[in-house]
Design a protein around this motif. Structure first.
Motif, PDB file in Angstrom:
ATOM      1  N   ALA A  48      54.988 -26.532   6.290  1.00 11.20           N
ATOM      2  CA  ALA A  48      56.293 -25.883   6.153  1.00 11.20           C
ATOM      3  C   ALA A  48      57.322 -26.801   5.521  1.00 11.20           C
ATOM      4  CB  ALA A  48      56.782 -25.401   7.519  1.00 11.20           C
ATOM      5  N   VAL A  49      57.278 -28.090   5.823  1.00 12.02           N
ATOM      6  CA  VAL A  49      58.303 -29.006   5.303  1.00 12.02           C
ATOM      7  C   VAL A  49      57.848 -29.810   4.094  1.00 12.02           C
ATOM      8  CG1 VAL A  49      59.425 -29.203   7.545  1.00 12.02           C
ATOM      9  CG2 VAL A  49      57.712 -30.885   6.895  1.00 12.02           C
ATOM     10  N   TRP A  52      59.984 -30.203   0.821  1.00 12.25           N
ATOM     11  CA  TRP A  52      61.130 -31.102   0.894  1.00 12.25           C
ATOM     12  C   TRP A  52      60.685 -32.562   0.955  1.00 12.25           C
ATOM     13  CZ3 TRP A  52      60.980 -26.317   3.157  1.00 12.25           C
ATOM     14  CH2 TRP A  52      61.961 -25.418   2.712  1.00 12.25           C
ATOM     15  N   THR A  57      61.210 -28.653  -4.413  1.00 11.45           N
ATOM     16  CA  THR A  57      61.963 -27.435  -4.101  1.00 11.45           C
ATOM     17  C   THR A  57      62.617 -26.840  -5.341  1.00 11.45           C
ATOM     18  OG1 THR A  57      63.862 -28.791  -3.491  1.00 11.45           O
ATOM     19  CG2 THR A  57      62.400 -28.095  -1.714  1.00 11.45           C
ATOM     20  N   MET A  64      57.572 -23.309  -2.867  1.00 14.46           N
ATOM     21  CA  MET A  64      58.327 -23.814  -1.720  1.00 14.46           C
ATOM     22  C   MET A  64      58.398 -22.731  -0.634  1.00 14.46           C
ATOM     23  SD  MET A  64      62.381 -24.578  -1.346  1.00 14.46           S
ATOM     24  CE  MET A  64      62.672 -22.847  -1.565  1.00 14.46           C
ATOM     25  N   THR A  65      58.761 -21.522  -1.020  1.00 10.48           N
ATOM     26  CA  THR A  65      58.829 -20.413  -0.064  1.00 10.48           C
ATOM     27  C   THR A  65      57.450 -20.106   0.501  1.00 10.48           C
ATOM     28  OG1 THR A  65      60.661 -19.506  -1.342  1.00 10.48           O
ATOM     29  CG2 THR A  65      59.595 -18.031   0.230  1.00 10.48           C
ATOM     30  N   ASN A  67      54.829 -22.181   0.901  1.00 15.14           N
ATOM     31  CA  ASN A  67      54.405 -23.198   1.859  1.00 15.14           C
ATOM     32  C   ASN A  67      55.183 -23.094   3.164  1.00 15.14           C
ATOM     33  OD1 ASN A  67      52.652 -24.074  -0.108  1.00 15.14           O
ATOM     34  ND2 ASN A  67      53.210 -26.214   0.094  1.00 15.14           N
ATOM     35  N   LEU A  68      56.444 -22.734   3.085  1.00 20.50           N
ATOM     36  CA  LEU A  68      57.239 -22.551   4.290  1.00 20.50           C
ATOM     37  C   LEU A  68      56.664 -21.418   5.141  1.00 20.50           C
ATOM     38  CD1 LEU A  68      59.777 -23.236   5.974  1.00 20.50           C
ATOM     39  CD2 LEU A  68      60.995 -21.540   4.597  1.00 20.50           C
ATOM     40  N   ILE A  72      54.678 -21.841   8.741  1.00 18.04           N
ATOM     41  CA  ILE A  72      55.131 -21.155   9.961  1.00 18.04           C
ATOM     42  C   ILE A  72      53.985 -20.339  10.558  1.00 18.04           C
ATOM     43  CG2 ILE A  72      56.661 -19.336  10.818  1.00 18.04           C
ATOM     44  CD1 ILE A  72      58.788 -20.426   8.837  1.00 18.04           C
TER      45      ILE A  72
END
Length: 146
Positions: A48-49, A52, A57, A64-65, A67-68, A72
């Motif tokens: 998720a992080v 960053w 990003t 990025m979205t 992997n987030l 989760i």
């Protein structure tokens, strides 16, 4: 009036104590359950992080979205494995599917990703497949015998 209050003390007098112990041992499967759940949660957290941490990003907003959301999902699977292992370990194959998806996602979701993004997702995906197989093995070992 009957006394229905529970007295604190020894559970050995409970009529179902042997069945409860057997079920508890079968559901938790010993210490190996905790040994798998922690790394799965940490993998989901890192997934998720990771955009960053690796600073993609701005260059890969879709990835990025992605992997987030996948991170989760992996973290929620880990929490489910911990909270209700008997019910959730059937979803250990979903971990394997998420791992395979993470390997191919840079080319499907991303826009000409660089080597760092690709290697990151391949490592996350490989670890998710390995941990999913470990969860499946734990589930298979703890299936009650008929």
């Amino acid at each position: 009036m009957a006394n229905v209050s529970h007295s604190r003390g020894d559970m050995s007098t409970h009529p179902d104590v042997s069945e409860m112990r057997t079920r508890y041992d079968r559901m938790l499967g010993g210490r190996d359950v905790a040994l798998v759940d922690g790394p799965v949660f940490l993998l989901g957290l890192y997934c998720a992080v990771s955009p960053w941490i690796l600073h993609y990003t701005a260059s890969q907003p879709a990835l990025m979205t992605h992997n987030l959301i996948v991170g989760i999902a992996i973290g929620l699977l880990a929490l489910g494995f911990t909270a209700a292992p008997a019910r959730m370990y059937g979803l250990s194959w979903a971990m394997c599917a998420l791992g395979i998806w993470m390997v191919v996602a840079p080319w499907v979701v991303g826009d000409s990703p660089d080597a760092g993004v690709i290697v990151n997702n391949i490592i996350i995906g490989a670890l998710a497949v390995i941990l999913g197989l470990l969860c499946a093995g734990t589930a298979a070992k703890n299936v009650p015998k008929a």
